[in-house]
Design a protein around this motif. Structure first.
Motif, PDB file in Angstrom:
ATOM      1  N   LEU A   1      20.615 -37.262  22.091  1.00  0.00           N
ATOM      2  CA  LEU A   1      19.360 -37.943  21.767  1.00  0.00           C
ATOM      3  C   LEU A   1      18.679 -37.244  20.598  1.00  0.00           C
ATOM      4  O   LEU A   1      18.719 -36.015  20.494  1.00  0.00           O
ATOM      5  CB  LEU A   1      18.386 -37.889  22.961  1.00  0.00           C
ATOM      6  N   PHE A   2      18.016 -38.017  19.749  1.00  0.00           N
ATOM      7  CA  PHE A   2      17.143 -37.438  18.737  1.00  0.00           C
ATOM      8  C   PHE A   2      15.818 -37.131  19.439  1.00  0.00           C
ATOM      9  O   PHE A   2      15.170 -38.029  19.977  1.00  0.00           O
ATOM     10  CB  PHE A   2      16.902 -38.435  17.596  1.00  0.00           C
ATOM     11  N   PRO A   3      15.387 -35.874  19.473  1.00  0.00           N
ATOM     12  CA  PRO A   3      14.164 -35.541  20.212  1.00  0.00           C
ATOM     13  C   PRO A   3      12.908 -36.082  19.538  1.00  0.00           C
ATOM     14  O   PRO A   3      12.787 -36.056  18.315  1.00  0.00           O
ATOM     15  CB  PRO A   3      14.173 -34.000  20.227  1.00  0.00           C
ATOM     16  N   LEU A   4      11.988 -36.580  20.351  1.00  0.00           N
ATOM     17  CA  LEU A   4      10.709 -37.045  19.817  1.00  0.00           C
ATOM     18  C   LEU A   4       9.753 -35.884  19.612  1.00  0.00           C
ATOM     19  O   LEU A   4       8.839 -35.961  18.797  1.00  0.00           O
ATOM     20  CB  LEU A   4      10.077 -38.074  20.768  1.00  0.00           C
ATOM     21  N   PHE A   5       9.936 -34.793  20.369  1.00  0.00           N
ATOM     22  CA  PHE A   5       9.127 -33.573  20.223  1.00  0.00           C
ATOM     23  C   PHE A   5      10.014 -32.443  19.709  1.00  0.00           C
ATOM     24  O   PHE A   5      11.100 -32.231  20.231  1.00  0.00           O
ATOM     25  CB  PHE A   5       8.542 -33.126  21.579  1.00  0.00           C
TER      26      PHE A   5
ATOM     27  N   ILE B   1      15.552 -31.283  24.084  1.00  0.00           N
ATOM     28  CA  ILE B   1      15.273 -32.709  24.025  1.00  0.00           C
ATOM     29  C   ILE B   1      13.774 -32.962  24.166  1.00  0.00           C
ATOM     30  O   ILE B   1      13.232 -33.916  23.612  1.00  0.00           O
ATOM     31  CB  ILE B   1      16.053 -33.466  25.137  1.00  0.00           C
ATOM     32  N   ARG B   2      13.085 -32.055  24.889  1.00  0.00           N
ATOM     33  CA  ARG B   2      11.666 -32.272  25.165  1.00  0.00           C
ATOM     34  C   ARG B   2      10.931 -30.934  25.074  1.00  0.00           C
ATOM     35  O   ARG B   2      10.647 -30.292  26.080  1.00  0.00           O
ATOM     36  CB  ARG B   2      11.509 -32.887  26.558  1.00  0.00           C
ATOM     37  N   SER B   3      10.656 -30.506  23.841  1.00  0.00           N
ATOM     38  CA  SER B   3       9.980 -29.230  23.631  1.00  0.00           C
ATOM     39  C   SER B   3       8.552 -29.274  24.164  1.00  0.00           C
ATOM     40  O   SER B   3       7.929 -30.334  24.235  1.00  0.00           O
ATOM     41  CB  SER B   3       9.950 -28.877  22.148  1.00  0.00           C
ATOM     42  N   GLY B   4       8.047 -28.107  24.517  1.00  0.00           N
ATOM     43  CA  GLY B   4       6.696 -27.992  25.068  1.00  0.00           C
ATOM     44  C   GLY B   4       6.740 -27.196  26.358  1.00  0.00           C
ATOM     45  O   GLY B   4       7.690 -27.322  27.136  1.00  0.00           O
ATOM     46  N   THR B   5       5.727 -26.356  26.574  1.00  0.00           N
ATOM     47  CA  THR B   5       5.683 -25.558  27.798  1.00  0.00           C
ATOM     48  C   THR B   5       5.742 -26.467  29.019  1.00  0.00           C
ATOM     49  O   THR B   5       4.992 -27.434  29.124  1.00  0.00           O
ATOM     50  CB  THR B   5       4.392 -24.714  27.845  1.00  0.00           C
TER      51      THR B   5
ATOM     52  N   ILE C   1      18.040 -42.585  21.360  1.00  0.00           N
ATOM     53  CA  ILE C   1      19.378 -43.134  21.097  1.00  0.00           C
ATOM     54  C   ILE C   1      19.416 -43.803  19.730  1.00  0.00           C
ATOM     55  O   ILE C   1      20.339 -43.591  18.920  1.00  0.00           O
ATOM     56  CB  ILE C   1      19.782 -44.140  22.203  1.00  0.00           C
ATOM     57  N   ALA C   2      18.408 -44.631  19.452  1.00  0.00           N
ATOM     58  CA  ALA C   2      18.384 -45.387  18.191  1.00  0.00           C
ATOM     59  C   ALA C   2      18.429 -44.465  16.977  1.00  0.00           C
ATOM     60  O   ALA C   2      19.230 -44.672  16.051  1.00  0.00           O
ATOM     61  CB  ALA C   2      17.134 -46.266  18.142  1.00  0.00           C
ATOM     62  N   LEU C   3      17.586 -43.447  16.973  1.00  0.00           N
ATOM     63  CA  LEU C   3      17.503 -42.565  15.806  1.00  0.00           C
ATOM     64  C   LEU C   3      18.726 -41.666  15.675  1.00  0.00           C
ATOM     65  O   LEU C   3      19.163 -41.356  14.567  1.00  0.00           O
ATOM     66  CB  LEU C   3      16.232 -41.717  15.886  1.00  0.00           C
ATOM     67  N   GLU C   4      19.292 -41.255  16.803  1.00  0.00           N
ATOM     68  CA  GLU C   4      20.445 -40.354  16.768  1.00  0.00           C
ATOM     69  C   GLU C   4      21.729 -41.070  16.368  1.00  0.00           C
ATOM     70  O   GLU C   4      22.612 -40.478  15.730  1.00  0.00           O
ATOM     71  CB  GLU C   4      20.631 -39.691  18.143  1.00  0.00           C
ATOM     72  N   HIS C   5      21.853 -42.348  16.714  1.00  0.00           N
ATOM     73  CA  HIS C   5      23.133 -43.050  16.538  1.00  0.00           C
ATOM     74  C   HIS C   5      23.046 -44.223  15.568  1.00  0.00           C
ATOM     75  O   HIS C   5      23.931 -45.089  15.569  1.00  0.00           O
ATOM     76  CB  HIS C   5      23.636 -43.528  17.907  1.00  0.00           C
TER      77      HIS C   5
ATOM     78  N   GLU D   1      22.113 -30.132  34.550  1.00  0.00           N
ATOM     79  CA  GLU D   1      21.805 -30.192  33.121  1.00  0.00           C
ATOM     80  C   GLU D   1      21.585 -31.617  32.616  1.00  0.00           C
ATOM     81  O   GLU D   1      21.346 -31.829  31.419  1.00  0.00           O
ATOM     82  CB  GLU D   1      22.903 -29.495  32.297  1.00  0.00           C
ATOM     83  N   GLU D   2      21.648 -32.591  33.526  1.00  0.00           N
ATOM     84  CA  GLU D   2      21.396 -33.988  33.153  1.00  0.00           C
ATOM     85  C   GLU D   2      19.950 -34.414  33.444  1.00  0.00           C
ATOM     86  O   GLU D   2      19.587 -35.563  33.219  1.00  0.00           O
ATOM     87  CB  GLU D   2      22.367 -34.912  33.906  1.00  0.00           C
ATOM     88  N   ILE D   3      19.137 -33.468  33.914  1.00  0.00           N
ATOM     89  CA  ILE D   3      17.748 -33.744  34.264  1.00  0.00           C
ATOM     90  C   ILE D   3      16.809 -33.229  33.176  1.00  0.00           C
ATOM     91  O   ILE D   3      16.854 -32.046  32.814  1.00  0.00           O
ATOM     92  CB  ILE D   3      17.367 -33.058  35.597  1.00  0.00           C
ATOM     93  N   ILE D   4      15.980 -34.108  32.631  1.00  0.00           N
ATOM     94  CA  ILE D   4      14.944 -33.725  31.673  1.00  0.00           C
ATOM     95  C   ILE D   4      13.595 -34.094  32.285  1.00  0.00           C
ATOM     96  O   ILE D   4      13.359 -35.253  32.619  1.00  0.00           O
ATOM     97  CB  ILE D   4      15.116 -34.468  30.321  1.00  0.00           C
TER      98      ILE D   4
END
Length: 379
Positions: A219-223, A232-236, A80-84, A61-64
């Motif tokens: 993390l704040f997701p970019l997608f 963390i990384r939405s998209g098919t 990290i910046a946006l989330e924290h 579960e640590e792999i994106i």
């Protein structure tokens, strides 16, 4: 053809291509679909994630899965910046990072974040003492590359990780795009929180990569979207790309020990040859990565030599491929303290385990002839 631009991209391995084609043809369903065909695709995705985790010696579960180094680096730094940001808005990095880190930090400065760009010594290495002095109460992230993409300098990642264990609120990100498969790095032992890997640097395909995110790191997701990849990384998911990436990682790990030895021999030969060449200066430091050699030829524009060699089917580069079309000096060499005549005339030769000693000899002869030919025409 003699290809010596492997830090820009590598030739895809035939086994990698075969795995991509097989999955594209036989498992093309969307892994999120609830029918059996989609279920088979999802099982393959889970298996690939499990294998990637085993190769990196981390949890599944640590792999994106990502599209490569640039996305992984942006996800880590901005995420990290946006989330924290409520805890602090200070980031520490180095003055020789890849553009995908440097420009991400510059973008965050526009949003009110403060970034400390640590200097490096003449070997392109940051000081752990400088790092410690730069840490503030509002520091939330340290991002340092493992292997520099231009000169091959190796940063003291384990020492930095040990230092940062004294500051549990600071996250530690490592850009390991140039290091994976070439300079061993144990993520857990080095106390790394986030780590970026790119497929096309290890004989995989472009558009594939991994961001390791330690369990418990938010993390704040970019997608935003369908919440794939732990939201963390939405998209098919690019399933064929993912399976081919894991194949490339496995092959890289299998070949790592022999590959490092082989590339080190080629690199040593090149450096000895360059040191004997009149008007050629070696910029790559000792104890650097086995696959990168950086030289300067003052008085000759890098593109002139690159085109002269290209006409002989020999391919090298200048600095990072992501910034090589910008006609200016090497930011990395400037940070190391080199003079303008070296920073504006740099050439990068980057190897893979597929290169041979015979190719090195042909290249060295061609380079020497090209330099002499240019100087003759200018007289």
């Amino acid at each position: 053809m003699i290809y010596l631009d492997n830090s820009a991209t590598t030739k895809p391995d035939p086994e990698v291509l075969a795995s991509f084609q097989k999955v594209s043809e036989e498992y093309y369903a969307n892994p999120s679909s609830i029918h059996q065909f989609g279920g088979n695709a999802e099982k393959l995705l889970v298996a690939a994630k499990r294998q990637a985790a085993q190769l990196l010696q981390v949890e599944q579960e640590e792999i994106i899965f990502t599209s490569g180094g640039t996305e992984g680096n942006n996800m880590a730094v901005k995420g990290i910046a946006l989330e924290h940001q409520q805890r602090g808005k200070h980031i520490i990095t180095s003055s020789i990072e890849h553009p995908s880190i440097y420009e991400a930090c510059k973008a965050l400065e526009k949003l009110g974040f403060e970034v400390t760009y640590l200097p490096v010594d003449e070997k392109g290495i940051v000081s752990v003492d400088d790092m410690k002095k730069a840490i503030r109460k509002d520091t939330i992230l340290v991002t340092i590359m493992h292997v520099n993409n231009e000169i091959g300098s190796i940063q003291p990642i384990a020492e930095i990780g040990k230092l940062l264990q004294q500051y549990p609120k600071i996250f530690f990100h490592v850009d390991n795009v140039q290091g994976f498969g070439k300079v061993p790095l144990h993520l857990k032992n080095a106390a790394i929180d986030l780590c970026t890997i790119s497929g096309h640097k290890i004989h995989g395909l472009k558009g594939t990569g991994i961001l390791y995110v330690r369990k418990g790191v938010a993390l704040f997701p970019l997608f935003h979207g369908g919440e794939q990849e732990l939201a963390i990384r939405s998209g098919t998911e690019n399933l064929a790309g993912i399976v081919s990436l894991v194949k490339a990682m496995r092959l890289a790990k299998e070949r790592e020990e022999e590959g490092i030895r082989h590339m080190s021999e080629l690199k040593s030969y090149l450096i000895r040859a360059f040191e004997k060449m009149e008007g050629v200066f070696v910029n790559t430091p000792e104890n650097s990565a086995p696959h990168i050699v950086n030289i300067s030829v003052p008085g000759i524009k890098p593109e002139v030599i690159i085109h002269m060699l290209g006409e002989q089917n020999i391919y090298i580069s200048t600095k990072s491929a992501c910034s090589s079309k910008v006609k200016d000096e090497s930011m990395v060499l400037a940070a190391c303290g080199y003079s303008k005549n070296r920073t504006t005339t740099a050439l990068r030769i980057s190897l893979s385990y597929e290169n041979t000693m015979q190719e090195m000899k042909i290249f060295v002869d061609a380079l020497e002839r090209s330099i002499k030919q240019f100087k003759t025409t200018m007289e």
